[in-house]
Design a protein around this motif. Sequence first.
Motif, PDB file in Angstrom:
ATOM      1  N   ALA A   1      41.242  34.131  30.830  1.00 51.38           N
ATOM      2  CA  ALA A   1      40.079  33.251  30.679  1.00 51.38           C
ATOM      3  C   ALA A   1      39.682  33.106  29.213  1.00 51.38           C
ATOM      4  O   ALA A   1      39.229  32.043  28.793  1.00 51.38           O
ATOM      5  CB  ALA A   1      38.907  33.780  31.497  1.00 51.38           C
ATOM      6  N   THR A   2      39.888  34.147  28.429  1.00 53.82           N
ATOM      7  CA  THR A   2      39.503  34.089  27.016  1.00 53.82           C
ATOM      8  C   THR A   2      40.493  33.281  26.188  1.00 53.82           C
ATOM      9  O   THR A   2      40.152  32.865  25.086  1.00 53.82           O
ATOM     10  CB  THR A   2      39.370  35.504  26.407  1.00 53.82           C
ATOM     11  OG1 THR A   2      40.645  36.148  26.431  1.00 53.82           O
ATOM     12  CG2 THR A   2      38.343  36.324  27.159  1.00 53.82           C
ATOM     13  N   ARG A   3      41.684  33.076  26.704  1.00 53.22           N
ATOM     14  CA  ARG A   3      42.684  32.293  25.960  1.00 53.22           C
ATOM     15  C   ARG A   3      43.297  31.188  26.824  1.00 53.22           C
ATOM     16  O   ARG A   3      44.469  30.853  26.710  1.00 53.22           O
ATOM     17  CB  ARG A   3      43.759  33.196  25.376  1.00 53.22           C
ATOM     18  CG  ARG A   3      44.548  34.017  26.379  1.00 53.22           C
ATOM     19  CD  ARG A   3      45.596  34.901  25.731  1.00 53.22           C
ATOM     20  NE  ARG A   3      46.611  34.171  25.035  1.00 53.22           N
ATOM     21  CZ  ARG A   3      47.773  33.779  25.557  1.00 53.22           C
ATOM     22  NH1 ARG A   3      48.067  34.038  26.803  1.00 53.22           N
ATOM     23  NH2 ARG A   3      48.655  33.116  24.831  1.00 53.22           N
ATOM     24  N   ARG A   4      42.465  30.595  27.653  1.00 57.30           N
ATOM     25  CA  ARG A   4      42.922  29.589  28.614  1.00 57.30           C
ATOM     26  C   ARG A   4      43.678  28.435  27.950  1.00 57.30           C
ATOM     27  O   ARG A   4      44.733  28.034  28.420  1.00 57.30           O
ATOM     28  CB  ARG A   4      41.747  29.056  29.413  1.00 57.30           C
ATOM     29  CG  ARG A   4      42.134  27.995  30.420  1.00 57.30           C
ATOM     30  CD  ARG A   4      40.944  27.561  31.228  1.00 57.30           C
ATOM     31  NE  ARG A   4      40.470  28.659  32.025  1.00 57.30           N
ATOM     32  CZ  ARG A   4      40.599  28.731  33.348  1.00 57.30           C
ATOM     33  NH1 ARG A   4      41.169  27.755  33.994  1.00 57.30           N
ATOM     34  NH2 ARG A   4      40.152  29.751  34.021  1.00 57.30           N
ATOM     35  N   GLN A   5      43.142  27.878  26.875  1.00 60.36           N
ATOM     36  CA  GLN A   5      43.792  26.735  26.221  1.00 60.36           C
ATOM     37  C   GLN A   5      45.160  27.119  25.647  1.00 60.36           C
ATOM     38  O   GLN A   5      46.127  26.370  25.781  1.00 60.36           O
ATOM     39  CB  GLN A   5      42.895  26.150  25.130  1.00 60.36           C
ATOM     40  CG  GLN A   5      41.650  25.483  25.660  1.00 60.36           C
ATOM     41  CD  GLN A   5      41.957  24.299  26.577  1.00 60.36           C
ATOM     42  OE1 GLN A   5      43.071  23.804  26.669  1.00 60.36           O
ATOM     43  NE2 GLN A   5      40.946  23.843  27.284  1.00 60.36           N
ATOM     44  N   ASP A   6      45.238  28.286  25.011  1.00 62.32           N
ATOM     45  CA  ASP A   6      46.519  28.732  24.465  1.00 62.32           C
ATOM     46  C   ASP A   6      47.533  28.981  25.573  1.00 62.32           C
ATOM     47  O   ASP A   6      48.691  28.588  25.465  1.00 62.32           O
ATOM     48  CB  ASP A   6      46.344  30.003  23.631  1.00 62.32           C
ATOM     49  CG  ASP A   6      45.601  29.759  22.339  1.00 62.32           C
ATOM     50  OD1 ASP A   6      45.575  28.605  21.863  1.00 62.32           O
ATOM     51  OD2 ASP A   6      45.040  30.732  21.786  1.00 62.32           O
TER      52      ASP A   6
ATOM     53  N   ASP B   1      52.519  36.335  30.745  1.00 58.50           N
ATOM     54  CA  ASP B   1      51.136  36.446  31.208  1.00 58.50           C
ATOM     55  C   ASP B   1      50.910  35.815  32.579  1.00 58.50           C
ATOM     56  O   ASP B   1      49.776  35.743  33.047  1.00 58.50           O
ATOM     57  CB  ASP B   1      50.180  35.791  30.190  1.00 58.50           C
ATOM     58  CG  ASP B   1      50.138  36.563  28.879  1.00 58.50           C
ATOM     59  OD1 ASP B   1      50.390  37.790  28.906  1.00 58.50           O
ATOM     60  OD2 ASP B   1      49.865  35.951  27.841  1.00 58.50           O
TER      61      ASP B   1
ATOM     62  N   ASP C   1      46.435  39.011  34.146  1.00 64.22           N
ATOM     63  CA  ASP C   1      45.086  39.536  33.920  1.00 64.22           C
ATOM     64  C   ASP C   1      44.134  38.344  33.819  1.00 64.22           C
ATOM     65  O   ASP C   1      43.983  37.753  32.749  1.00 64.22           O
ATOM     66  CB  ASP C   1      45.054  40.367  32.637  1.00 64.22           C
ATOM     67  CG  ASP C   1      43.703  40.988  32.356  1.00 64.22           C
ATOM     68  OD1 ASP C   1      42.701  40.616  33.003  1.00 64.22           O
ATOM     69  OD2 ASP C   1      43.642  41.855  31.464  1.00 64.22           O
TER      70      ASP C   1
ATOM     71  N   LYS D   1      40.936  37.985  33.628  1.00 55.20           N
ATOM     72  CA  LYS D   1      39.855  38.069  32.629  1.00 55.20           C
ATOM     73  C   LYS D   1      40.392  37.796  31.234  1.00 55.20           C
ATOM     74  O   LYS D   1      39.788  37.064  30.455  1.00 55.20           O
ATOM     75  CB  LYS D   1      39.175  39.428  32.692  1.00 55.20           C
ATOM     76  CG  LYS D   1      38.331  39.605  33.933  1.00 55.20           C
ATOM     77  CD  LYS D   1      37.649  40.953  33.952  1.00 55.20           C
ATOM     78  CE  LYS D   1      36.869  41.104  35.254  1.00 55.20           C
ATOM     79  NZ  LYS D   1      36.236  42.410  35.360  1.00 55.20           N
ATOM     80  N   ALA D   2      41.514  38.385  30.897  1.00 60.26           N
ATOM     81  CA  ALA D   2      42.120  38.154  29.578  1.00 60.26           C
ATOM     82  C   ALA D   2      42.564  36.700  29.454  1.00 60.26           C
ATOM     83  O   ALA D   2      42.400  36.084  28.401  1.00 60.26           O
ATOM     84  CB  ALA D   2      43.294  39.096  29.359  1.00 60.26           C
TER      85      ALA D   2
END
Length: 104
Positions: free
Chosen positions: A40-45, A10, A35, A37-38
């Motif tokens: 940002a939704t899983r930043r911590q992971d 990623d 990506d 945007k994608a």
Amino acid sequence: CETIVNGHPDVYRSALVGVGKSPHQTPVMIVEPEDPKAAATRRQDLAEEIRQLMQSSPLTKQIRHLLFHPDFPVDIRHNAKIFREQLAIWAAKNLKNATSIDPK
């Protein structure tokens, strides 16, 4: 260092910059996601996965700060030469928002 982080599927590209005055700079790894945007939704992971990659190598094990940047400044003639000086200035302004990478 970047080769290690760029190994994550990623991560589009990364850059290691120094923040602060030489010779007492703080190393900061900056990641441009494939990506944004994608990511940002899983930043911590994503940060945890990158932390694990960095902990696996003696070259990156001591880096304690990670920032995500949506679009690296690059030389428009080559789109490969990253303007690290600009990223370092950006990182200095955003270091308070960095993910701290603590060894586990």
